[in-house]
Structures are given as C-alpha cells and as structure tokens.
Enzyme design. Structure first.
Site, PDB file in Angstrom:
ATOM      1  N   LYS A 200      28.582 -47.005 -26.889  1.00  0.00           N
ATOM      2  CA  LYS A 200      29.029 -45.759 -27.539  1.00  0.00           C
ATOM      3  C   LYS A 200      27.840 -44.808 -27.491  1.00  0.00           C
ATOM      4  O   LYS A 200      26.926 -44.887 -28.313  1.00  0.00           O
ATOM      5  CB  LYS A 200      29.435 -46.062 -28.989  1.00  0.00           C
ATOM      6  CG  LYS A 200      30.438 -45.108 -29.607  1.00  0.00           C
ATOM      7  CD  LYS A 200      30.024 -43.665 -29.673  1.00  0.00           C
ATOM      8  CE  LYS A 200      29.055 -43.371 -30.799  1.00  0.00           C
ATOM      9  NZ  LYS A 200      28.569 -41.963 -30.775  1.00  0.00           N
ATOM     10  N   GLY A 253      18.794 -45.357 -33.504  1.00  0.00           N
ATOM     11  CA  GLY A 253      19.121 -44.097 -34.167  1.00  0.00           C
ATOM     12  C   GLY A 253      18.399 -43.970 -35.487  1.00  0.00           C
ATOM     13  O   GLY A 253      17.325 -44.551 -35.689  1.00  0.00           O
ATOM     14  N   SER A 254      19.013 -43.222 -36.388  1.00  0.00           N
ATOM     15  CA  SER A 254      18.346 -42.906 -37.657  1.00  0.00           C
ATOM     16  C   SER A 254      18.400 -44.081 -38.637  1.00  0.00           C
ATOM     17  O   SER A 254      19.256 -44.960 -38.532  1.00  0.00           O
ATOM     18  CB  SER A 254      19.026 -41.697 -38.288  1.00  0.00           C
ATOM     19  OG  SER A 254      20.379 -42.010 -38.548  1.00  0.00           O
ATOM     20  N   GLU A 256      19.214 -43.900 -41.770  1.00  0.00           N
ATOM     21  CA  GLU A 256      20.424 -43.771 -42.586  1.00  0.00           C
ATOM     22  C   GLU A 256      21.619 -44.474 -41.922  1.00  0.00           C
ATOM     23  O   GLU A 256      22.323 -45.273 -42.552  1.00  0.00           O
ATOM     24  CB  GLU A 256      20.690 -42.267 -42.723  1.00  0.00           C
ATOM     25  CG  GLU A 256      21.774 -41.891 -43.660  1.00  0.00           C
ATOM     26  CD  GLU A 256      22.150 -40.419 -43.470  1.00  0.00           C
ATOM     27  OE1 GLU A 256      21.454 -39.692 -42.722  1.00  0.00           O
ATOM     28  OE2 GLU A 256      23.161 -40.025 -44.054  1.00  0.00           O
ATOM     29  N   GLY A 258      21.420 -46.632 -39.415  1.00  0.00           N
ATOM     30  CA  GLY A 258      21.045 -48.037 -39.195  1.00  0.00           C
ATOM     31  C   GLY A 258      21.425 -48.909 -40.395  1.00  0.00           C
ATOM     32  O   GLY A 258      21.909 -50.037 -40.232  1.00  0.00           O
ATOM     33  N   GLU A 275      16.734 -50.263 -33.878  1.00  0.00           N
ATOM     34  CA  GLU A 275      15.581 -49.494 -33.392  1.00  0.00           C
ATOM     35  C   GLU A 275      15.663 -48.137 -34.071  1.00  0.00           C
ATOM     36  O   GLU A 275      16.454 -47.278 -33.668  1.00  0.00           O
ATOM     37  CB  GLU A 275      15.661 -49.333 -31.864  1.00  0.00           C
ATOM     38  CG  GLU A 275      15.593 -50.632 -31.080  1.00  0.00           C
ATOM     39  CD  GLU A 275      14.177 -51.161 -30.945  1.00  0.00           C
ATOM     40  OE1 GLU A 275      13.251 -50.581 -31.522  1.00  0.00           O
ATOM     41  OE2 GLU A 275      14.007 -52.179 -30.258  1.00  0.00           O
ATOM     42  N   CYS A 309      11.381 -41.396 -30.931  1.00  0.00           N
ATOM     43  CA  CYS A 309      11.191 -42.311 -32.068  1.00  0.00           C
ATOM     44  C   CYS A 309       9.724 -42.680 -32.206  1.00  0.00           C
ATOM     45  O   CYS A 309       9.212 -42.801 -33.311  1.00  0.00           O
ATOM     46  CB  CYS A 309      12.031 -43.555 -31.873  1.00  0.00           C
ATOM     47  SG  CYS A 309      11.703 -44.372 -30.316  1.00  0.00           S
ATOM     48  N   GLU A 406       9.995 -38.517 -41.137  1.00  0.00           N
ATOM     49  CA  GLU A 406      10.193 -38.285 -39.704  1.00  0.00           C
ATOM     50  C   GLU A 406      10.903 -36.938 -39.544  1.00  0.00           C
ATOM     51  O   GLU A 406      12.044 -36.774 -39.965  1.00  0.00           O
ATOM     52  CB  GLU A 406      11.054 -39.400 -39.105  1.00  0.00           C
ATOM     53  CG  GLU A 406      11.200 -39.250 -37.611  1.00  0.00           C
ATOM     54  CD  GLU A 406      12.146 -40.272 -37.000  1.00  0.00           C
ATOM     55  OE1 GLU A 406      13.240 -40.473 -37.542  1.00  0.00           O
ATOM     56  OE2 GLU A 406      11.778 -40.860 -35.973  1.00  0.00           O
TER      57      GLU A 406
HETATM   58  P1  NAD Z   1      21.927 -40.989 -35.482  1.00  0.00           P
HETATM   59  O1  NAD Z   1      21.649 -42.197 -36.276  1.00  0.00           O
HETATM   60  O2  NAD Z   1      22.515 -39.816 -36.143  1.00  0.00           O
HETATM   61  O3  NAD Z   1      22.911 -41.330 -34.258  1.00  0.00           O
HETATM   62  C1  NAD Z   1      22.652 -42.384 -33.377  1.00  0.00           C
HETATM   63  C2  NAD Z   1      23.974 -42.933 -32.868  1.00  0.00           C
HETATM   64  O4  NAD Z   1      24.692 -43.470 -33.966  1.00  0.00           O
HETATM   65  C3  NAD Z   1      24.884 -41.878 -32.230  1.00  0.00           C
HETATM   66  O5  NAD Z   1      25.559 -42.463 -31.137  1.00  0.00           O
HETATM   67  C4  NAD Z   1      25.857 -41.572 -33.341  1.00  0.00           C
HETATM   68  O6  NAD Z   1      27.095 -41.107 -32.874  1.00  0.00           O
HETATM   69  C5  NAD Z   1      26.005 -42.933 -33.993  1.00  0.00           C
HETATM   70  N1  NAD Z   1      26.478 -42.900 -35.387  1.00  0.00           N
HETATM   71  C6  NAD Z   1      26.319 -41.919 -36.305  1.00  0.00           C
HETATM   72  N2  NAD Z   1      26.921 -42.260 -37.462  1.00  0.00           N
HETATM   73  C7  NAD Z   1      27.463 -43.481 -37.276  1.00  0.00           C
HETATM   74  C8  NAD Z   1      28.199 -44.382 -38.099  1.00  0.00           C
HETATM   75  N3  NAD Z   1      28.510 -44.080 -39.364  1.00  0.00           N
HETATM   76  N4  NAD Z   1      28.577 -45.567 -37.576  1.00  0.00           N
HETATM   77  C9  NAD Z   1      28.261 -45.899 -36.303  1.00  0.00           C
HETATM   78  N5  NAD Z   1      27.585 -45.088 -35.476  1.00  0.00           N
HETATM   79  C10 NAD Z   1      27.173 -43.896 -35.943  1.00  0.00           C
HETATM   80  O7  NAD Z   1      20.546 -40.651 -34.796  1.00  0.00           O
HETATM   81  P2  NAD Z   1      20.207 -39.417 -33.895  1.00  0.00           P
HETATM   82  O8  NAD Z   1      20.015 -38.216 -34.748  1.00  0.00           O
HETATM   83  O9  NAD Z   1      21.170 -39.337 -32.779  1.00  0.00           O
HETATM   84  O10 NAD Z   1      18.809 -39.898 -33.281  1.00  0.00           O
HETATM   85  C11 NAD Z   1      17.634 -39.678 -33.927  1.00  0.00           C
HETATM   86  C12 NAD Z   1      17.120 -40.921 -34.600  1.00  0.00           C
HETATM   87  O11 NAD Z   1      17.065 -42.004 -33.686  1.00  0.00           O
HETATM   88  C13 NAD Z   1      15.695 -40.741 -35.076  1.00  0.00           C
HETATM   89  O12 NAD Z   1      15.549 -41.254 -36.363  1.00  0.00           O
HETATM   90  C14 NAD Z   1      14.874 -41.550 -34.082  1.00  0.00           C
HETATM   91  O13 NAD Z   1      13.656 -41.993 -34.559  1.00  0.00           O
HETATM   92  C15 NAD Z   1      15.802 -42.654 -33.765  1.00  0.00           C
HETATM   93  N6  NAD Z   1      15.460 -43.277 -32.476  1.00  0.00           N
HETATM   94  C16 NAD Z   1      14.858 -44.503 -32.474  1.00  0.00           C
HETATM   95  C17 NAD Z   1      14.477 -45.101 -31.285  1.00  0.00           C
HETATM   96  C18 NAD Z   1      13.810 -46.469 -31.276  1.00  0.00           C
HETATM   97  O14 NAD Z   1      13.812 -47.103 -30.244  1.00  0.00           O
HETATM   98  N7  NAD Z   1      13.244 -46.939 -32.356  1.00  0.00           N
HETATM   99  C19 NAD Z   1      14.716 -44.454 -30.073  1.00  0.00           C
HETATM  100  C20 NAD Z   1      15.311 -43.208 -30.099  1.00  0.00           C
HETATM  101  C21 NAD Z   1      15.686 -42.633 -31.322  1.00  0.00           C
END
Ligand code: NAD
Length: 504
Positions: A200, A253-254, A256, A258, A275, A309, A406
C-alpha cells in the site's frame, strides 16, 4: 513520461506509461479499484494535478490478500499456466529478482523522472534512488539461496535442524518520501524469502510503486506474488493492517500511525516491523577534520528537503569550535537554491501544502533560537508549489521544541556542548534513536561513543555510509523496532521452524 525545460526553466510534461495510473495491480493484472474510486495526485513543484490514482479500499485489499494467498499455494498453476510463486526454489526467486533489478536499471530515466515529479525531489537524488532500488534487488537476488537453517547438537538418537521459511502474506505500508528505496529494502527482502506481498503505497506519491509492479510483471514475477493497492491510509492502509490473511506487516512512516498499526497487528498476533521517525544527531568534537565533516553536516539535513527519516536535524558541536562550524555551515546554507524538482536545484518543494504548513508552524515557534542563515527560493519556483527555504538555527537549549521534535523539513539546529559526557546526554535526550554520527580523530572516543549512543546505526567520521543496502537499518525508542536492509531483513521476513527427528 517526458519533459522539456524551456529557457525560463518552465517544465512541460507528457506521460507515457505502460499502465493506467488509476488502476491497482492485483493478481498480475491492472484493474480499477472495485468501487471505482480515485484520488487526484498533485505535482508538489507547481500544485497541478498530475494524474489520478486508485483509491483502493477493503474490497481491493481483500482481493489483493486473496491473490497473494493463492500465489503461495504450491500445488496450483498461475493463470498463465506457469508455476505459482510458492513453488519457486530460492535460486529461481533470486533469478526473478535479478531480472527485476536489470529492468529497473534499464528504466532509470523514466523512474527518476516519475519519482522527481511525484515526490518533488531533485532529479539527481531521484536517480540515486533508482540506483539504490536496483542495488537492493541485486543484493537480495544474490542472497536468495544463501539463507539457511542450522543443524543442532541434541540428545542421542535425534537429528535436529532448523528451516527458514516465509511468513506467508506480507503487508507493506510505505510513505511518500523514498518510495523506491523503501520498496527495495522491504518488498525486495520479503520476495527473496518467498513471501507474497501486498503493497500500500502513500496516497501523496505512488507512481514509482506502480511502475515497480509493471517491472515485476515484465520480469516474470508470477501473478499474486506482488500486489499494489494505492489508497488512503485510513481506508486502504487500515484494511491491510487489520486483515486476518496477513502474516507479517512492515510499516514505514510516522510514529502516530506506527502506533496504530502495531495495535492492529496485535489484534491478529502478527509480527510487525516499524521504521519510524528520528531526530538524528551528528556530534562534532574539536579534533574533527572539519573540511571532511562540513558537507555531511549540511547535506544530511537538507537532502530531500529534510523529508528523510534519517535526516540529521541536530548538529552538536564542541564549544571551542562552535562559532567556526556555525559560520561554515551558514555559508553553505546561503548558497542553497530551492526550485522545481525536474530543474534539479539543491532542494525541491515539500510533498504537500499540508507538510509546508506543518514545517512553517515550527518556524513560528522559533522564538528562543537564533536564525543564522537561510537558503533561497529561486524566482522560477511556481507559486503553486510547496517551497520552503532551508533554515539553520543556533540553539542553546537542547530541550527546545525544534531540537526535540521531528519537523520533516529543511531545518537544522546547532547545539553547543563542553564534554563527551554532555554530548552523549544531549544526543540521547530525545524520544528517538535512529541514526547518530561522531566526528573525532580520537579512536578511543569513537569506540566509547559508538557504544553509548542510543541509535540503530552509528557512523564514525561519516554519515549514512552512502546508503548502505548491506547495512541493517532501524531504530530504538520511538524510531521503531525490527531491522530492514542487509541480511538482517531476510531474517525479519522469515520465520524459523525447528525439526527434531528421533531415529534411535
Ligand atoms: P504517515 O505515517 O502519515 O504515512 C505513511 C503510510 O501510512 C502512508 O502509506 C499512509 O497512507 C499510511 N497510513 C496513514 N494512516 C494510516 C492508518 N491509520 N492505517 C494504516 N496506514 C496508514 O507518514 P508520512 O507522513 O507519509 O511519512 C513521514 C514519516 O515517515 C516521518 O515520520 C518519517 O520519519 C517516517 N519515515 C521513516 C523511515 C524509516 O525508515 N525509519 C523512512 C521514511 C519515512
């Protein structure tokens, strides 16, 4: 997709893709989402609508999980009459991945243009991401038949051994900032171990995820081994995270989101790799070679407009050289240019208007900090784009909001310290622990710091080690848990079975 850039650096674009961007890729076929809903994808460089993508929901996720489940059934045949993914040997899986890597390399310009346009990252960075994706596939292709179990000494009359087996169906939820690299390290490793994947991608940027599916199809990956369902996180992401047919979840992702994913995974008792974010420090001691450190100090903060990240958003500098480092960084900041991604300036726009607002809301809270230098947004940057000039702050309070949270934008704070002990306390003083680096010529201090820094990766006299496909990556604390990249990812994307045979 082809571009022309006229003398005013205005970009004209034509999309030539071998699939419909508004489709999902399920069971080896391009198909509209079952309910037919779509989302408009915007170009961060000028705010215009790029194309439509599918707004998948629980029905599409269900179809994708079913296709993946079927692909793992060793006995049957796939639709085209070929063998199913579940019956492939490790060697055969490696060969498919190898072909995928070659096709990625052959499509480097198309993929780079797609990623640059979709994510808003400078073309040079986007090209580097394609190279990294190909490298992940190459690395995992070679590793496929080199992961194995062990034989264990046990009671007399027994032979005991372990088998490394696929989890089954793996779910991959990824962000918009590095789609290709994250697909390489997570889907690449999962396929290597024989899992069937449901991906996804993020609703803000998913064109290279779709192109990756097309490449997999062209490389001969059997139907159902990889399924891609674009859509919002709340609908498609949540449906995938809570699906009972998924046996492992990988989320990038974020923090929150996660936390939500981990709770959903707990509902089905499936393992999850998280991650998440970071506030990664680089620590500069007075004996560091500054000319070597300087490019790393700045680049690791502004790469991908700080939307990384592992961005190094905190620079800790020993008091005796603090002014020198600050001034040298300021000079570099003043030379930074921000403009359209395809025109390939130092920084592109942020991903969305919302992200721009978020970053600017931090600027509004910079009261106790001193703004030392900013970069420049070029004249031809479109007013509809999400441009933010990078900012460098002097910061005497390591507890300040901008030194703790962040921001995910092009912002670095430079914090002074006196002693090694103090540097460790400041470096470890956030809720994150993704990456850290130490700049010092003192070998004993390098070793001490590497042990005491709370981070998933520590770099000595460098930052990032050039990407490091081979190097396990992941965080501690709110940066997440589990490891991707390197061989470690192959252990994460597999499970261990112990076989004890009593033969007398
Ligand atoms: P996000 O958490 O908003 O979204 C990430 C993914 O999760 C997207 O595909 C989104 O559609 C999905 N998502 C959102 N809400 C969801 C839910 N309720 N249930 C399931 N899936 C859901 O993050 P973002 O704003 O897209 O990315 C930025 C964040 O990602 C930053 O905090 C960054 O540090 C982190 N990040 C971490 C790494 C790592 O490897 N550690 C790499 C890249 C980004």
């Amino acid at each position: 997709m082809r571009y022309t850039i006229d003398e005013n650096k205005t970009v004209s674009m034509e999309i030539l893709l071998p699939f419909n961007t508004a489709h999902c890729f399920i069971d080896g076929l391009w198909q509209p989402s079952i309910r037919g809903n779509v989302i408009q994808l915007r170009n961060p460089s000028d705010g215009t609508v790029l194309c439509e993508i599918a707004a998948g929901d629980e029905k599409d996720i269900n179809a994708a999980v079913n296709a993946a489940t079927t692909a793992l059934d060793r006995a049957g045949k796939e639709g085209s009459g070929g063998a199913r993914w579940g019956s492939y040997t490790a060697l055969e899986r490696g060969r498919v991945l190898s072909r995928m890597g070659q096709l990625v390399t052959q499509n480097i310009e198309l993929l780079a243009e797609l990623e640059a346009t979709d994510v808003g990252k400078p073309l040079t960075q986007a090209r580097a991401d394609v190279v990294a994706l190909a490298r992940y596939l190459e690395f995992y292709a070679g590793a496929a038949d080199k992961v194995h179990g062990e034989t264990l000494p046990y009671l007399d009359g027994y032979t005991v051994y372990t088998l490394r087996e696929a989890h089954g169906v793996t779910g991959h939820i990824i962000p918009w900032n590095y789609p290709m690299q994250i697909i390489g390290r997570s889907v690449g490793a999962a396929l290597t171990m024989g899992n069937a994947c449901v991906l996804k991608p993020a609703e803000d940027a998913c064109l290279t995820a779709l192109m990756f599916a097309e490449i997999a199809r062209q490389a001969g990956l059997p139907a159902g081994a990889l399924n891609v369902v674009p859509g919002t996180g709340e609908v498609a992401g949540s449906a995938l995270a809570s699906h009972v047919g998924v046996h492992h979840l990988s989320f990038t992702g974020s923090v929150e989101v996660g936390e939500k994913i981990q709770s959903q995974a707990a509902g089905n008792v499936v393992p999850v790799t998280l991650e998440l974010g970071g506030k990664s420090p680089q620590i500069v001691f007075e004996d560091a070679v500054l000319d070597e450190a300087l490019p790393f100090l700045v680049n690791a903060g502004i790469q991908n407009a700080g939307q990384t990240c592992s961005a190094s958003s905190r620079i800790l500098v020993q008091r005796s050289i603090y002014d020198d480092v600050l001034n040298a960084m300021a000079e570099k900041y003043r030379a930074l240019r921000v403009g359209p991604a395809i025109a390939d300036y130092d920084l592109g726009p942020l991903i969305s208007g919302m992200q721009k607002q978020r970053v600017e809301s931090y600027f509004a809270q910079d009261k106790q900090l001193q703004l030392i230098a900013s970069g420049v947004i070029v004249d031809e940057a479109h007013t509809g784009g999400n441009y933010v000039a990078p900012r460098l702050y002097a910061c005497n309070d390591e507890h300040h909001l901008l030194a703790q949270q962040e921001i995910f934008g092009p912002v670095q704070v430079v914090i002074p310290f006196q002693t090694e002990e103090q540097a460790i306390a400041i470096a470890n003083g956030t809720e994150f622990g993704l990456v850290a680096s130490v700049w010092t010529a003192n070998g004993a201090r390098q070793m001490r710091m590497a042990k005491r820094l709370r981070a998933g990766q520590v770099f000595i006299n460098n930052y990032g080690a050039g990407g490091g496909v081979e190097l396990p990556f992941g965080g501690v604390g709110k940066s997440g848990h589990g490891r991707e990249k390197g061989f470690e990812a192959l252990y994460g994307f597999s499970t261990l079975k112990t076989v004890a045979a009593r033969h007398g």
